[in-house]
Write a protein that holds these residues in place. Structure first.
Motif, PDB file in Angstrom:
ATOM      1  N   PRO A   1       0.877  -1.351  -0.132  1.00  0.00           N
ATOM      2  CA  PRO A   1       0.192  -0.060   0.189  1.00  0.00           C
ATOM      3  C   PRO A   1       1.040   1.400   0.048  1.00  0.00           C
ATOM      4  O   PRO A   1       2.006   1.436   0.308  1.00  0.00           O
ATOM      5  CB  PRO A   1      -0.643  -0.137   1.476  1.00  0.00           C
ATOM      6  CG  PRO A   1       0.279  -0.960   2.307  1.00  0.00           C
ATOM      7  CD  PRO A   1       0.884  -1.867   1.530  1.00  0.00           C
ATOM      8  N   THR A   2       0.279   2.405  -0.302  1.00  0.00           N
ATOM      9  CA  THR A   2       0.822   3.433  -0.302  1.00  0.00           C
ATOM     10  C   THR A   2      -0.007   4.748  -0.371  1.00  0.00           C
ATOM     11  O   THR A   2      -1.517   4.547  -0.570  1.00  0.00           O
ATOM     12  CB  THR A   2       1.984   3.778  -1.412  1.00  0.00           C
ATOM     13  OG1 THR A   2       3.146   4.853  -1.042  1.00  0.00           O
ATOM     14  CG2 THR A   2       1.422   3.680  -2.930  1.00  0.00           C
TER      15      THR A   2
ATOM     16  N   ILE B   1       8.071   4.466  -5.388  1.00  0.00           N
ATOM     17  CA  ILE B   1       8.310   4.017  -4.063  1.00  0.00           C
ATOM     18  C   ILE B   1       8.077   5.235  -3.134  1.00  0.00           C
ATOM     19  O   ILE B   1       8.036   6.410  -3.656  1.00  0.00           O
ATOM     20  CB  ILE B   1       9.538   3.280  -3.648  1.00  0.00           C
ATOM     21  CG1 ILE B   1      10.937   4.154  -4.302  1.00  0.00           C
ATOM     22  CG2 ILE B   1       9.861   2.008  -4.605  1.00  0.00           C
ATOM     23  CD1 ILE B   1      12.200   3.526  -3.935  1.00  0.00           C
ATOM     24  N   ASN B   2       7.843   4.600  -1.858  1.00  0.00           N
ATOM     25  CA  ASN B   2       7.559   5.828  -0.949  1.00  0.00           C
ATOM     26  C   ASN B   2       8.319   5.339   0.528  1.00  0.00           C
ATOM     27  O   ASN B   2       7.995   4.364   1.269  1.00  0.00           O
ATOM     28  CB  ASN B   2       6.005   5.689  -0.559  1.00  0.00           C
ATOM     29  CG  ASN B   2       5.606   6.845   0.673  1.00  0.00           C
ATOM     30  OD1 ASN B   2       4.594   6.364   1.082  1.00  0.00           O
ATOM     31  ND2 ASN B   2       6.253   7.835   0.812  1.00  0.00           N
ATOM     32  N   ASN B   3       9.321   6.086   0.644  1.00  0.00           N
ATOM     33  CA  ASN B   3      10.311   5.448   1.864  1.00  0.00           C
ATOM     34  C   ASN B   3      10.795   6.452   2.795  1.00  0.00           C
ATOM     35  O   ASN B   3      11.288   7.703   2.356  1.00  0.00           O
ATOM     36  CB  ASN B   3      11.494   5.066   1.002  1.00  0.00           C
ATOM     37  CG  ASN B   3      12.184   4.216   2.252  1.00  0.00           C
ATOM     38  OD1 ASN B   3      11.818   3.391   2.922  1.00  0.00           O
ATOM     39  ND2 ASN B   3      13.645   4.079   1.573  1.00  0.00           N
TER      40      ASN B   3
ATOM     41  N   PRO C   1       0.757   3.920   4.560  1.00  0.00           N
ATOM     42  CA  PRO C   1       0.398   4.114   5.943  1.00  0.00           C
ATOM     43  C   PRO C   1       1.016   3.361   6.940  1.00  0.00           C
ATOM     44  O   PRO C   1       0.689   3.305   8.306  1.00  0.00           O
ATOM     45  CB  PRO C   1      -1.200   3.407   5.812  1.00  0.00           C
ATOM     46  CG  PRO C   1      -1.183   2.392   4.925  1.00  0.00           C
ATOM     47  CD  PRO C   1      -0.060   2.851   3.734  1.00  0.00           C
ATOM     48  N   THR C   2       2.173   2.497   6.258  1.00  0.00           N
ATOM     49  CA  THR C   2       2.389   1.267   7.319  1.00  0.00           C
ATOM     50  C   THR C   2       3.603   1.888   8.217  1.00  0.00           C
ATOM     51  O   THR C   2       3.968   1.050   9.261  1.00  0.00           O
ATOM     52  CB  THR C   2       2.959   0.022   6.579  1.00  0.00           C
ATOM     53  OG1 THR C   2       3.992   0.276   5.815  1.00  0.00           O
ATOM     54  CG2 THR C   2       1.835  -0.482   5.720  1.00  0.00           C
ATOM     55  N   GLY C   3       4.394   2.824   7.802  1.00  0.00           N
ATOM     56  CA  GLY C   3       5.525   3.186   8.626  1.00  0.00           C
ATOM     57  C   GLY C   3       6.843   2.229   8.238  1.00  0.00           C
ATOM     58  O   GLY C   3       7.930   1.911   9.065  1.00  0.00           O
TER      59      GLY C   3
ATOM     60  N   PHE D   1      -7.235   3.026   1.674  1.00  0.00           N
ATOM     61  CA  PHE D   1      -5.838   2.540   0.963  1.00  0.00           C
ATOM     62  C   PHE D   1      -6.166   1.815  -0.162  1.00  0.00           C
ATOM     63  O   PHE D   1      -5.222   1.051  -0.351  1.00  0.00           O
ATOM     64  CB  PHE D   1      -4.921   2.281   2.020  1.00  0.00           C
ATOM     65  CG  PHE D   1      -4.285   3.492   2.919  1.00  0.00           C
ATOM     66  CD1 PHE D   1      -3.444   4.335   2.423  1.00  0.00           C
ATOM     67  CD2 PHE D   1      -5.162   3.702   3.955  1.00  0.00           C
ATOM     68  CE1 PHE D   1      -3.040   5.413   3.042  1.00  0.00           C
ATOM     69  CE2 PHE D   1      -4.614   4.722   4.718  1.00  0.00           C
ATOM     70  CZ  PHE D   1      -3.695   5.468   4.389  1.00  0.00           C
ATOM     71  N   GLY D   2      -7.385   1.834  -0.838  1.00  0.00           N
ATOM     72  CA  GLY D   2      -7.478   0.812  -1.884  1.00  0.00           C
ATOM     73  C   GLY D   2      -8.152  -0.444  -1.577  1.00  0.00           C
ATOM     74  O   GLY D   2      -7.754  -1.166  -0.493  1.00  0.00           O
ATOM     75  N   ASP D   3      -8.346  -1.222  -2.707  1.00  0.00           N
ATOM     76  CA  ASP D   3      -8.621  -2.534  -2.380  1.00  0.00           C
ATOM     77  C   ASP D   3      -7.711  -3.408  -3.257  1.00  0.00           C
ATOM     78  O   ASP D   3      -8.034  -4.671  -3.604  1.00  0.00           O
ATOM     79  CB  ASP D   3     -10.215  -2.686  -2.984  1.00  0.00           C
ATOM     80  CG  ASP D   3     -10.285  -2.155  -4.304  1.00  0.00           C
ATOM     81  OD1 ASP D   3      -9.450  -1.738  -5.065  1.00  0.00           O
ATOM     82  OD2 ASP D   3     -11.605  -2.323  -4.996  1.00  0.00           O
TER      83      ASP D   3
END
Ligand SMILES: Cc1ncc(COP(=O)(O)O)c(C=O)c1O
Length: 411
Positions: free
Chosen positions: A120-121, A167-169, A173-175, A362-364
């Motif tokens: 997720p992102t 990417i998201n770093n 939402p997870t940290g 956060f989408g399906d």
């Protein structure tokens, strides 16, 4: 025709009309005033000194890539984490990372392109390319694997027209964080296939499990020796200053910068001269204390949330966040995820606690039923108050929350 899907997190927060007593739906570190920033840094400048250069400045549009002073401070952030210096030519400013992301995606992705997005992102990172007509593949991860990315899966997702890996770093939402080793593998794969790597680094440098001296400390994507990399960031999250609306785009590739400058011209011409001036002050001497203060705050608050989860481990679980001020907690009953939307709605109605439901926001792409996003970057007393309200709900009302129909025991 709907051109772009509803931005669920913002829509959820906007549409909650009940009285909010405890807001843990945010994703920033405790917002600060400029006076707070000055005081924390022990700065000798007074408020008037900080503002005076803009008070006397004729407010023209300013430079087309952003103020030189601000871009020089941003370039210093990158130079300090890299073996070589980073020129201001490689940076353009934007009002916030959201516009930075929008500009990058609008400038570089088009119909017929394929993009691969870590998941997720943040919804923007996959919804915007899809709205522009690109094919989007989600590079999925799971809590069971601590949200770690699988490199074999990435290879399988690559197509001849893959233009970009996003990417998201650290990750919303997870940290979760992407380790240095995985970043190296991503860059190696991207280089092999001539794919651009775009990293949203808005939660840098808030890392809880590694420090800059650790060999596995994730470097900024721009320091990995591959020119086709792009980073975006802002002052909103780790720097506590979402209201300044200052973000940026950085890349070694001059063509990328030129294309982004062009889209930036269409979207805003330039950013606010006042905001840029104030941001440049913040990224000067105060910046070290600001970041260190937020690192300490988020680590302490994270321990408080962990104790809460440990205490309630028969009904909630998470992969402990490794970075950023947010975590993704799953609520279950008899091993089955509950309906997170009903859970969040009732939490607000009965306890005045605002959280973000995972399945809705956060989408399906994966079954996120039972998940809620909780922000722990705010004031510690507010966090304790919010967790107290959550505990009271779990003790008295949780048994009424239905399991989400059709949800598998484990996805
Ligand atoms: C991953 C990510 N990128 C970008 C943004 C936008 O931040 P900004 O306030 O800088 O526009 C957010 C905000 O939540 C985010 O989580």
């Amino acid at each position: 025709m709907v051109k772009i899907e509803l931005f669920e997190v913002d829509h959820w927060i906007l549409s909650q009309s009940s009285d909010i007593k405890h807001n843990l739906a945010h994703s920033y570190c405790l917002p600060k005033s400029l006076s707070d920033v000055q005081q924390q840094a022990g700065s000798s400048e007074t408020g008037t000194d900080v503002f005076s250069p803009v008070l006397s400045k004729a407010l023209d549009y300013g430079p087309m890539k952003g103020s030189e002073a601000l871009r020089s401070k941003i370039s210093h952030l990158y130079s300090s984490e890299s073996s070589s210096s980073f020129s201001t030519e490689k940076i353009i400013t934007t009002p916030g990372a959201s516009l930075a992301n929008f500009v990058v995606l609008f400038a570089l992705v088009g119909p017929g392109d394929h993009v691969i997005v870590q998941y997720p992102t943040y919804q923007q990172l996959y919804a915007v390319p899809a709205s522009i007509g690109a094919d989007v593949s989600l590079w999925k991860s799971s809590q069971e694997e601590n949200w770690k990315l699988d490199m074999e899966e990435l290879e399988k997702l690559i197509r001849p027209n893959t233009k970009m890996i996003i990417i998201n770093n650290p990750q919303n939402p997870t940290g979760a964080i992407i380790s240095k080793q995985t970043l190296e593998q991503i860059v190696q794969t991207a280089r092999k296939h001539s794919i651009t790597v775009f990293s949203d680094e808005v939660y840098r440098p808030l890392f809880h499990t590694v420090s800059p001296v650790d060999p596995e400390y994730p470097p900024p994507i721009l320091s990995m020796g591959y020119d086709n990399t792009i980073a975006t960031s802002s002052l909103s999250k780790a720097y506590s200053l979402a209201g300044l609306r200052i973000g940026w785009i950085a890349s070694h590739n001059p063509k990328v910068i030129d294309l982004c400058v062009n889209v930036r011209s269409y979207a805003l011409i330039t950013a606010s001269q006042v905001d840029e001036h104030l941001a440049s002050f913040v990224l000067g001497p105060p910046v070290r204390q600001l970041i260190e203060g937020n690192q300490t705050l988020t680590k302490e608050n994270l321990n408080i949330v962990q104790s809460f989860i440990d205490k309630n481990r028969s009904i909630c679980e998470w992969a402990r966040p490794e970075g950023g001020p947010i975590g993704f907690i799953r609520f279950v009953r008899s091993g089955r995820p509950v309906d997170d939307v009903i859970l969040c709605t009732q939490l607000l109605e009965k306890k005045g606690l605002l959280l973000v439901p995972g399945r809705k926001c956060f989408g399906d792409g994966i079954n996120f039923s039972g998940y809620v996003r909780l922000g722990f970057g705010g004031d510690t007393e507010d966090l304790i108050g919010g967790l107290g309200a959550l505990q009271s709900f779990l003790d008295h009302d949780f048994r009424e929350i239905p399991v989400y129909p059709g949800a598998a025991d484990k996805y």
